[in-house]
Scaffold this motif. Structure first.
Motif, PDB file in Angstrom:
ATOM      1  N   ARG A   1       0.853  -1.195   0.000  1.00  0.00           N
ATOM      2  CA  ARG A   1       0.000   0.000   0.000  1.00  0.00           C
ATOM      3  C   ARG A   1       0.887   1.242   0.000  1.00  0.00           C
ATOM      4  N   LEU A   2       1.518   1.493  -1.155  1.00  0.00           N
ATOM      5  CA  LEU A   2       2.411   2.631  -1.314  1.00  0.00           C
ATOM      6  C   LEU A   2       1.753   3.693  -2.183  1.00  0.00           C
ATOM      7  N   ASP A   3       2.180   4.932  -1.976  1.00  0.00           N
ATOM      8  CA  ASP A   3       1.716   6.033  -2.802  1.00  0.00           C
ATOM      9  C   ASP A   3       2.886   6.964  -3.051  1.00  0.00           C
ATOM     10  N   ALA A   4       2.835   7.707  -4.143  1.00  0.00           N
ATOM     11  CA  ALA A   4       3.900   8.648  -4.477  1.00  0.00           C
ATOM     12  C   ALA A   4       3.285  10.018  -4.717  1.00  0.00           C
ATOM     13  N   PHE A   5       3.959  11.052  -4.242  1.00  0.00           N
ATOM     14  CA  PHE A   5       3.530  12.435  -4.412  1.00  0.00           C
ATOM     15  C   PHE A   5       4.685  13.176  -5.068  1.00  0.00           C
ATOM     16  N   THR A   6       4.461  13.662  -6.297  1.00  0.00           N
ATOM     17  CA  THR A   6       5.534  14.290  -7.062  1.00  0.00           C
ATOM     18  C   THR A   6       5.043  15.605  -7.655  1.00  0.00           C
ATOM     19  N   PRO A   7       5.969  16.553  -7.909  1.00  0.00           N
ATOM     20  CA  PRO A   7       5.555  17.827  -8.505  1.00  0.00           C
ATOM     21  C   PRO A   7       5.247  17.721  -9.999  1.00  0.00           C
ATOM     22  N   TYR A   8       5.695  16.656 -10.631  1.00  0.00           N
ATOM     23  CA  TYR A   8       5.423  16.426 -12.045  1.00  0.00           C
ATOM     24  C   TYR A   8       5.426  14.919 -12.284  1.00  0.00           C
ATOM     25  N   PRO A   9       4.841  14.469 -13.397  1.00  0.00           N
ATOM     26  CA  PRO A   9       4.817  13.023 -13.654  1.00  0.00           C
ATOM     27  C   PRO A   9       6.232  12.458 -13.780  1.00  0.00           C
ATOM     28  N   VAL A  10       6.470  11.350 -13.110  1.00  0.00           N
ATOM     29  CA  VAL A  10       7.771  10.684 -13.154  1.00  0.00           C
ATOM     30  C   VAL A  10       7.580   9.354 -13.868  1.00  0.00           C
ATOM     31  N   HIS A  11       8.351   9.170 -14.937  1.00  0.00           N
ATOM     32  CA  HIS A  11       8.239   7.943 -15.731  1.00  0.00           C
ATOM     33  C   HIS A  11       8.655   6.735 -14.893  1.00  0.00           C
ATOM     34  N   GLY A  12       7.804   5.711 -14.869  1.00  0.00           N
ATOM     35  CA  GLY A  12       8.111   4.479 -14.178  1.00  0.00           C
ATOM     36  C   GLY A  12       7.496   4.338 -12.799  1.00  0.00           C
ATOM     37  N   VAL A  13       6.890   5.404 -12.279  1.00  0.00           N
ATOM     38  CA  VAL A  13       6.307   5.336 -10.932  1.00  0.00           C
ATOM     39  C   VAL A  13       5.100   4.395 -10.914  1.00  0.00           C
ATOM     40  N   ASP A  14       4.264   4.466 -11.927  1.00  0.00           N
ATOM     41  CA  ASP A  14       3.079   3.604 -11.960  1.00  0.00           C
ATOM     42  C   ASP A  14       3.462   2.129 -11.924  1.00  0.00           C
ATOM     43  N   GLU A  15       4.451   1.760 -12.717  1.00  0.00           N
ATOM     44  CA  GLU A  15       4.897   0.371 -12.744  1.00  0.00           C
ATOM     45  C   GLU A  15       5.534  -0.017 -11.409  1.00  0.00           C
ATOM     46  N   ALA A  16       6.343   0.903 -10.856  1.00  0.00           N
ATOM     47  CA  ALA A  16       7.016   0.607  -9.592  1.00  0.00           C
ATOM     48  C   ALA A  16       6.014   0.425  -8.457  1.00  0.00           C
ATOM     49  N   LEU A  17       4.943   1.210  -8.463  1.00  0.00           N
ATOM     50  CA  LEU A  17       3.914   1.101  -7.426  1.00  0.00           C
ATOM     51  C   LEU A  17       2.990  -0.098  -7.650  1.00  0.00           C
ATOM     52  N   GLY A  18       3.035  -0.675  -8.837  1.00  0.00           N
ATOM     53  CA  GLY A  18       2.175  -1.817  -9.143  1.00  0.00           C
ATOM     54  C   GLY A  18       0.739  -1.406  -9.412  1.00  0.00           C
ATOM     55  N   LEU A  19       0.554  -0.202  -9.953  1.00  0.00           N
ATOM     56  CA  LEU A  19      -0.801   0.289 -10.231  1.00  0.00           C
ATOM     57  C   LEU A  19      -1.347  -0.346 -11.499  1.00  0.00           C
ATOM     58  N   ARG A  20      -2.632  -0.612 -11.476  1.00  0.00           N
ATOM     59  CA  ARG A  20      -3.301  -1.149 -12.655  1.00  0.00           C
ATOM     60  C   ARG A  20      -3.736   0.004 -13.553  1.00  0.00           C
ATOM     61  N   ARG A  21      -4.067  -0.333 -14.784  1.00  0.00           N
ATOM     62  CA  ARG A  21      -4.597   0.680 -15.703  1.00  0.00           C
ATOM     63  C   ARG A  21      -5.959   1.149 -15.210  1.00  0.00           C
ATOM     64  N   SER A  22      -6.284   2.357 -15.562  1.00  0.00           N
ATOM     65  CA  SER A  22      -7.565   2.927 -15.172  1.00  0.00           C
ATOM     66  C   SER A  22      -8.707   2.212 -15.901  1.00  0.00           C
ATOM     67  N   PRO A  23      -9.825   1.960 -15.222  1.00  0.00           N
ATOM     68  CA  PRO A  23     -10.976   1.355 -15.889  1.00  0.00           C
ATOM     69  C   PRO A  23     -11.809   2.375 -16.667  1.00  0.00           C
ATOM     70  N   LEU A  24     -11.353   3.625 -16.715  1.00  0.00           N
ATOM     71  CA  LEU A  24     -12.138   4.693 -17.319  1.00  0.00           C
ATOM     72  C   LEU A  24     -12.462   4.428 -18.785  1.00  0.00           C
ATOM     73  N   ASN A  25     -11.515   3.892 -19.562  1.00  0.00           N
ATOM     74  CA  ASN A  25     -11.797   3.660 -20.983  1.00  0.00           C
ATOM     75  C   ASN A  25     -12.911   2.633 -21.184  1.00  0.00           C
ATOM     76  N   TRP A  26     -12.960   1.593 -20.341  1.00  0.00           N
ATOM     77  CA  TRP A  26     -14.034   0.596 -20.480  1.00  0.00           C
ATOM     78  C   TRP A  26     -15.363   1.136 -19.974  1.00  0.00           C
ATOM     79  N   ILE A  27     -15.326   2.060 -19.035  1.00  0.00           N
ATOM     80  CA  ILE A  27     -16.556   2.696 -18.563  1.00  0.00           C
ATOM     81  C   ILE A  27     -17.111   3.614 -19.653  1.00  0.00           C
ATOM     82  N   LEU A  28     -16.230   4.310 -20.350  1.00  0.00           N
ATOM     83  CA  LEU A  28     -16.664   5.292 -21.341  1.00  0.00           C
ATOM     84  C   LEU A  28     -17.076   4.679 -22.671  1.00  0.00           C
ATOM     85  N   LEU A  29     -16.552   3.511 -23.008  1.00  0.00           N
ATOM     86  CA  LEU A  29     -16.848   2.909 -24.313  1.00  0.00           C
ATOM     87  C   LEU A  29     -18.350   2.779 -24.577  1.00  0.00           C
ATOM     88  N   PRO A  30     -19.151   2.180 -23.687  1.00  0.00           N
ATOM     89  CA  PRO A  30     -20.576   2.067 -24.003  1.00  0.00           C
ATOM     90  C   PRO A  30     -21.279   3.418 -24.109  1.00  0.00           C
TER      91      PRO A  30
END
Length: 177
Positions: free
Chosen positions: A29-58
């Motif tokens: 249960r880690l989180d990162a707080f940065t002043p700008y997007p840092v490449h690789g943080v999402d993968e390092a934190l083990g975050l999944r992709r957002s479900p927003l695209n599948w919600i918006l498709l229909p």
């Protein structure tokens, strides 16, 4: 993260190394707080992709279908007018409005879904009370270990974060009972 342990780092590279090391030690249960997007943080934190695209498709398909059906009904069924020999149901003429209705529907539903998924608005959080945390919007990089992480034992985690190069380590929120 409502409460937990926060650690400040000076560079994004140091923060990224610390995240990877903490994940290898079992923290989940880690989180990162940065002043700008840092490449690789999402993968390092083990975050999944957002479900927003599948919600918006229909909704985007429904918006496009609705736009097309309204045009078809108005031009071919309700009030057919022959202009320049064009048939009442001229599909190529309906493409621009169909596309625009799809974009409009997707944008409006996307805004509402994004606000709901990110649990906004959150006007205050205990994290904001940590001394120096305001630098997270300027030039500092912070890692948070949520208090609900079963691996979190405060003295050990503080020692680990300090050994990984954290400038400061602080507790956010109410202390554990």
């Amino acid at each position: 993260m409502k409460r937990g342990l926060l650690a400040e780092f000076e560079t994004p590279e140091a923060m990224l190394r610390a995240i990877k090391e903490l994940r290898s030690r079992g923290y989940r249960r880690l989180d990162a707080f940065t002043p700008y997007p840092v490449h690789g943080v999402d993968e390092a934190l083990g975050l999944r992709r957002s479900p927003l695209n599948w919600i918006l498709l229909p909704f985007s398909l429904a918006g496009a279908a609705g736009g097309y059906l309204v045009q078809w009904y108005l031009n071919a069924v309700d009030y057919p007018v022959v202009v320049g020999g064009r048939p009442a149901h001229a599909a190529p003429a309906f493409v621009p409005i169909t596309f625009e209705m799809m974009v409009l529907t997707t944008a409006l539903v996307g805004l509402v879904a994004m606000v709901l998924l990110s649990k906004l608005p959150e006007l205050w959080s205990p994290v904001f009370e940590v001394p120096g945390f305001e630098r997270a919007t300027l030039d500092r990089f912070w890692i948070g270990i949520d208090a609900r992480d079963p691996t979190l034992i405060r003295p050990i985690a503080e020692r680990d974060l300090t050994a990984l190069g954290a400038r400061t380590v602080a507790w956010a929120g109410k202390e554990r009972p």
